[in-house]
Enzyme design. Structure first.
Site, mmCIF file in Angstrom:
data_model
loop_
_atom_site.group_PDB
_atom_site.id
_atom_site.type_symbol
_atom_site.label_atom_id
_atom_site.label_comp_id
_atom_site.label_asym_id
_atom_site.label_seq_id
_atom_site.Cartn_x
_atom_site.Cartn_y
_atom_site.Cartn_z
ATOM 1 N N LYS A 102 0.876 -1.170 0.000
ATOM 2 C CA LYS A 102 0.000 0.000 0.000
ATOM 3 C C LYS A 102 0.908 1.212 0.000
ATOM 4 O O LYS A 102 1.544 1.535 1.004
ATOM 5 C CB LYS A 102 -0.920 0.007 1.219
ATOM 6 N N GLY A 163 -7.447 9.525 9.414
ATOM 7 C CA GLY A 163 -7.715 9.685 10.840
ATOM 8 C C GLY A 163 -8.720 10.780 11.170
ATOM 9 O O GLY A 163 -8.965 11.055 12.344
ATOM 10 N N ALA A 189 -9.206 5.671 3.992
ATOM 11 C CA ALA A 189 -9.069 6.779 4.943
ATOM 12 C C ALA A 189 -10.284 7.687 5.002
ATOM 13 O O ALA A 189 -10.889 8.022 3.987
ATOM 14 C CB ALA A 189 -7.833 7.631 4.649
ATOM 15 N N GLY A 190 -10.611 8.103 6.221
ATOM 16 C CA GLY A 190 -11.595 9.146 6.442
ATOM 17 C C GLY A 190 -12.957 8.693 6.931
ATOM 18 O O GLY A 190 -13.743 9.500 7.411
ATOM 19 N N ASN A 211 -8.991 2.289 9.491
ATOM 20 C CA ASN A 211 -8.273 1.923 10.700
ATOM 21 C C ASN A 211 -8.859 2.640 11.908
ATOM 22 O O ASN A 211 -9.465 2.036 12.784
ATOM 23 C CB ASN A 211 -6.780 2.248 10.527
#
Lengths: 260, 276
Positions: A102, A163, A189-190, A211
């Site tokens: 990644k 994040g 993400a987000g 995550n």
């Protein structure tokens, strides 16, 4: 299952879940393992870092995650130029699990938005070296097309900054990227909560990587489960095809046969 | 040479190489002497295939301790087995030809006097095995050359391994004559306790210096001659759980035991941690 779906295939490999999860920021490893299990994810991302020489800190992630059970996707998080990202990618591949990476080349510390020039340079070179590159990028169609040309096996536009938990800020651009690319599109993400994941999947993208939304939830295990359902629901809704939007009401019940 | 030449050389002959205890005893010596040990495999009676099989078995027994495998004469076998060095004799391949067959390996020449020593040094040999210093049962009746052969070989400036009847008790005078290290057959293989014999030799040999390294950005010291495998062992790290970069070049797991460290080297040892 009530609907038919095609399997998710990236770089010639078939994956069992459209939800991919990170392994960072958990308060402890036991919670991480349970949350990942609850999410049903097969692909888990990991980062490459120096070992602690004094041995007092925690051991590597492989002492907690079974590499036979999960597909380890190494990232190049924290790299601010193409050269560093390639160095991390090569180290990760040497660990011997797979040739996927990644790829992240970060351009700015505050927003963690990608440096697309460095990203394209690293993607081209790593693809030449036989890596299966999954590139983390902006929700920008032109960059996504160039990454596909560079040989990436998947393109990973962001929903919103890493994040941030702001959810899908630009559904139109993500949708158009998905429509124009041949390789799988994984939003990375987000995402902040289950509704974000669901809305993202409803755009027709092939999967989501998240995550913090799970790791930083009050109850990460419960959120892992919620995300599994949300990704499945969003995918099913996309495949089902939503009704057209109207700005006036249309009654659902018959207008005839009313009492006089 | 990749790493500092070991100072203690355990030489085999056809008898030792044919003994059933050979690989196990080699492992004992390697455990006792680590990177200071080189085991020379010399088996004149074996064909290439059997010789290579034995060389591989020997390497498997000693490599994890950082000890060198040195193959006599057969540069092809040395290369195929992953040896660190080749030693050839008077009638064997010259240095240039060894390098052609086994590039990157250290080359030692066996020499018996000043003229041979000079010739070996001129052809570019990395080290000299000089003897016989004392009379030995391996060559009964042959007149030993005494310390003169060590002095002559040392005069070339190449590291000299003294061979022929050398014992721990005789080691100090051999070193005083200019030897870098010593070689033995019976004094090691046939000792009642081979590990103790190896330690007795090491006690009589000069101690190694230390190397200043940068490991994961921190200053660290390691004994001279330490390999990357040895460094991981010293740090208590499992080679299967880490990836190692040596002066910005990735070293594959199977190459760790051969990768010698030098003063000022930068080593990065990484693993997977949680990340998004």
């Amino acid at each position: 299952m009530a609907y038919q779906d095609t399997p998710l295939v990236i770089g010639g490999r078939t994956f069992g879940s459209r939800l991919m999860v990170g392994t960072g920021k958990y308060r402890d490893n036991a919670t991480m393992v349970q949350a990942i299990a609850a999410s049903g994810a097969e692909v888990v991302t990991v980062a490459v870092r120096r070992v602690s020489l004094d041995r007092t800190k925690d051991e590597g992630i492989l002492y907690h995650l079974d590499p036979q059970r999960f597909f380890l996707l190494a990232n190049t998080a924290g790299c601010y130029n193409a050269e560093d990202a390639m160095r991390y990618a090569r180290l990760a591949r040497e660990a011997g699990f797979n040739e996927f990476v990644k790829l992240e080349v970060i351009g700015d510390q505050e927003t963690l938005l990608p440096d697309v020039a460095g990203l394209l340079e690293a993607a081209r070179q790593l693809a030449k070296e036989g890596f299966k590159v999954m590139a983390y990028t902006n929700e920008d169609l032109i960059t996504a097309l160039r990454l596909e040309d560079a040989g990436c096996v998947a393109v990973m536009p962001l929903a919103s900054p890493i994040g941030s938990g702001l959810g899908l800020l630009n559904p139109y651009h993500v949708r158009i990227i998905k429509q124009r690319l041949t390789v799988p599109v994984i939003v990375d993400a987000g995402v902040g909560t289950a509704s974000d994941a669901c809305i993202t999947m409803e755009q027709g993208v092939d999967g989501i990587l998240m995550n913090t939304a799970i790791a930083a939830a009050q109850d990460p295990v419960a959120m892992g489960h919620a995300m599994k359902l949300a990704v499945e629901a969003g995918r099913a809704a996309y495949l089902a095809g939503r009704m057209p939007r109207r700005e006036v009401a249309v009654p659902s019940s018959p207008t005839t046969g009313m009492l006089s | 040479m990749n790493a500092a030449l070991p100072r203690l050389h355990a030489i085999t002959d056809d008898r030792v190489a044919g003994e059933s205890w050979f690989p196990a005893r080699a492992a004992q010596l390697a455990q006792a002497a680590g990177a200071e040990l080189a085991v020379h495999l010399r088996a004149r009676v074996l064909e290439g295939g059997a010789f290579l099989a034995l060389a591989r078995e020997l390497r498997a027994a000693i490599a994890s301790h950082g000890s060198w495998l040195v193959v006599n004469d057969r540069a092809d076998v040395a290369r195929a087995a992953g040896a660190q060095a080749v030693v050839t004799g008077r009638t064997g391949l010259v240095t240039e030809d060894v390098r052609r067959v086994a590039p990157g390996l250290a080359v030692g020449r066996s020499v018996h006097g000043a003229v041979e020593a000079r010739a070996a040094a001129d052809e570019g040999a990395d080290f000299l095995v000089a003897g016989a210093v004392y009379e030995t049962p391996t060559h009964p009746g042959e007149k030993p050359s005494g310390l003169a052969v060590v002095r002559a070989a040392a005069g070339t400036g190449r590291p000299v391994i003294a061979i022929g009847g050398v014992t721990p008790a005789r080691t100090p005078e051999v070193v005083a004559a200019g030897a870098w290290g010593v070689a033995a057959i019976r004094a090691l293989w046939d000792a009642p306790d081979p590990a103790a014999a190896a330690r007795a030799f090491l006690a009589a040999l000069p101690a190694r210096g230390t190397l200043a390294l940068q490991v994961n950005g921190e200053p660290r010291e390691a004994p001279a001659g330490t390999t990357l495998a040895g460094l991981l062992a010293q740090l208590g790290l499992d080679p299967r759980a880490v990836v190692v970069e040596h002066n910005r070049r990735i070293v594959r797991r199977e190459g760790l035991a051969e990768a010698g460290l030098a003063e000022g080297d930068a080593v990065e040892i990484v693993h997977f941690v949680g990340g998004g």
